[in-house]
Design a protein around this motif. Structure first.
Motif, mmCIF file in Angstrom:
data_model
loop_
_atom_site.group_PDB
_atom_site.id
_atom_site.type_symbol
_atom_site.label_atom_id
_atom_site.label_comp_id
_atom_site.label_asym_id
_atom_site.label_seq_id
_atom_site.Cartn_x
_atom_site.Cartn_y
_atom_site.Cartn_z
ATOM 1 N N ASP A 42 174.199 60.230 -26.124
ATOM 2 C CA ASP A 42 174.459 59.005 -25.368
ATOM 3 C C ASP A 42 175.296 58.059 -26.228
ATOM 4 O OD1 ASP A 42 174.240 56.352 -24.285
ATOM 5 O OD2 ASP A 42 172.475 56.989 -23.152
ATOM 6 N N VAL A 43 176.552 57.905 -25.871
ATOM 7 C CA VAL A 43 177.480 57.084 -26.648
ATOM 8 C C VAL A 43 177.012 55.628 -26.698
ATOM 9 C CG1 VAL A 43 179.854 56.196 -26.768
ATOM 10 C CG2 VAL A 43 179.441 58.596 -26.182
ATOM 11 N N ASP A 44 176.589 55.100 -25.561
ATOM 12 C CA ASP A 44 176.173 53.697 -25.504
ATOM 13 C C ASP A 44 174.966 53.427 -26.403
ATOM 14 O OD1 ASP A 44 177.901 52.433 -23.155
ATOM 15 O OD2 ASP A 44 177.332 54.466 -22.582
ATOM 16 N N GLY A 68 186.456 64.834 -19.422
ATOM 17 C CA GLY A 68 185.029 65.054 -19.228
ATOM 18 C C GLY A 68 184.116 64.476 -20.281
ATOM 19 N N VAL A 69 184.534 63.380 -20.930
ATOM 20 C CA VAL A 69 183.692 62.779 -21.966
ATOM 21 C C VAL A 69 183.703 61.260 -21.864
ATOM 22 C CG1 VAL A 69 183.981 64.665 -23.631
ATOM 23 C CG2 VAL A 69 185.540 62.714 -23.694
ATOM 24 N N ARG A 70 182.705 60.666 -22.490
ATOM 25 C CA ARG A 70 182.643 59.226 -22.712
ATOM 26 C C ARG A 70 182.769 59.035 -24.214
ATOM 27 N NH1 ARG A 70 181.250 54.777 -20.026
ATOM 28 N NH2 ARG A 70 180.198 53.036 -21.080
ATOM 29 N N VAL A 81 188.280 55.081 -38.868
ATOM 30 C CA VAL A 81 187.858 55.065 -37.472
ATOM 31 C C VAL A 81 186.943 56.252 -37.212
ATOM 32 C CG1 VAL A 81 188.647 55.141 -35.080
ATOM 33 C CG2 VAL A 81 189.979 53.890 -36.779
ATOM 34 N N ILE A 82 185.785 55.984 -36.609
ATOM 35 C CA ILE A 82 184.800 57.014 -36.297
ATOM 36 C C ILE A 82 184.546 56.988 -34.792
ATOM 37 C CG2 ILE A 82 182.453 57.856 -36.696
ATOM 38 C CD1 ILE A 82 182.588 56.394 -39.426
ATOM 39 N N GLU A 83 184.679 58.140 -34.171
ATOM 40 C CA GLU A 83 184.489 58.289 -32.723
ATOM 41 C C GLU A 83 183.111 58.865 -32.437
ATOM 42 O OE1 GLU A 83 186.342 60.972 -29.041
ATOM 43 O OE2 GLU A 83 187.322 60.983 -30.991
ATOM 44 N N PHE A 84 182.513 58.396 -31.354
ATOM 45 C CA PHE A 84 181.291 58.988 -30.816
ATOM 46 C C PHE A 84 181.624 59.462 -29.419
ATOM 47 C CE2 PHE A 84 179.960 56.196 -34.151
ATOM 48 C CZ PHE A 84 179.000 56.946 -34.808
ATOM 49 N N SER A 85 181.378 60.734 -29.165
ATOM 50 C CA SER A 85 181.729 61.363 -27.900
ATOM 51 C C SER A 85 180.480 61.959 -27.268
ATOM 52 C CB SER A 85 182.761 62.477 -28.164
ATOM 53 O OG SER A 85 183.023 63.209 -26.999
ATOM 54 N N GLY A 86 180.355 61.804 -25.964
ATOM 55 C CA GLY A 86 179.198 62.339 -25.265
ATOM 56 C C GLY A 86 179.482 62.521 -23.791
ATOM 57 N N PRO A 87 178.442 62.805 -23.028
ATOM 58 C CA PRO A 87 178.612 63.027 -21.595
ATOM 59 C C PRO A 87 179.095 61.769 -20.882
ATOM 60 C CG PRO A 87 176.388 63.637 -22.322
ATOM 61 C CD PRO A 87 177.059 62.959 -23.463
ATOM 62 N N LEU A 88 179.781 61.974 -19.780
ATOM 63 C CA LEU A 88 180.205 60.857 -18.940
ATOM 64 C C LEU A 88 178.989 60.057 -18.503
ATOM 65 C CD1 LEU A 88 182.742 62.761 -16.679
ATOM 66 C CD2 LEU A 88 183.321 61.099 -18.447
ATOM 67 N N LYS A 89 179.154 58.763 -18.363
ATOM 68 C CA LYS A 89 178.078 57.909 -17.886
ATOM 69 C C LYS A 89 178.077 57.982 -16.358
ATOM 70 C CE LYS A 89 176.194 53.295 -18.475
ATOM 71 N NZ LYS A 89 176.374 52.021 -19.177
ATOM 72 N N LEU A 90 176.954 58.336 -15.789
ATOM 73 C CA LEU A 90 176.879 58.443 -14.341
ATOM 74 C C LEU A 90 176.661 57.072 -13.741
ATOM 75 C CD1 LEU A 90 174.604 61.602 -14.065
ATOM 76 C CD2 LEU A 90 177.096 61.465 -13.924
#
Length: 96
Positions: A42-44, A68-70, A81-90
């Motif tokens: 969960d990115v958030d 297909g990512v958030r 810079v550091i990225e956090f990637s995860g499932p799309l937020k529904l």
């Protein structure tokens, strides 16, 4: 999921040096390691936890349905810079 994924991000507008980018577009035009990415559930939630620990969000979390990512971004204490990637937020659809 198991394993890992490495993303290599490049630009035809690269410039030398290690400036401290003020936005993500500028960060992409910097030569060297542009950023690296952690896959999270969960990115958030990840960004909220980091914010609570004093780490500021560099780029707010957003959905990218075309891939297909958030994703959301922070910068570490060295400006990397550091990225956090995860499932799309529904987003719940409303029925009237």
């Amino acid at each position: 999921m198991s394993g890992f994924r490495i993303e290599i991000v490049g630009s035809s507008q690269s410039r030398s040096g290690m400036p401290n980018p003020s936005n993500f577009e500028e960060a992409l035009r910097t030569t060297g390691i542009g950023h690296f990415c952690f896959r999270v559930d969960d990115v958030d939630t990840a960004l909220t936890e980091l914010n609570q620990r004093g780490v500021q969000t560099f780029v707010e979390a957003a959905d990218y349905p075309n891939v297909g990512v958030r994703v959301g971004f922070i910068k570490d204490n060295n400006g990397n810079v550091i990225e956090f990637s995860g499932p799309l937020k529904l987003i719940e659809s409303k029925t009237y």
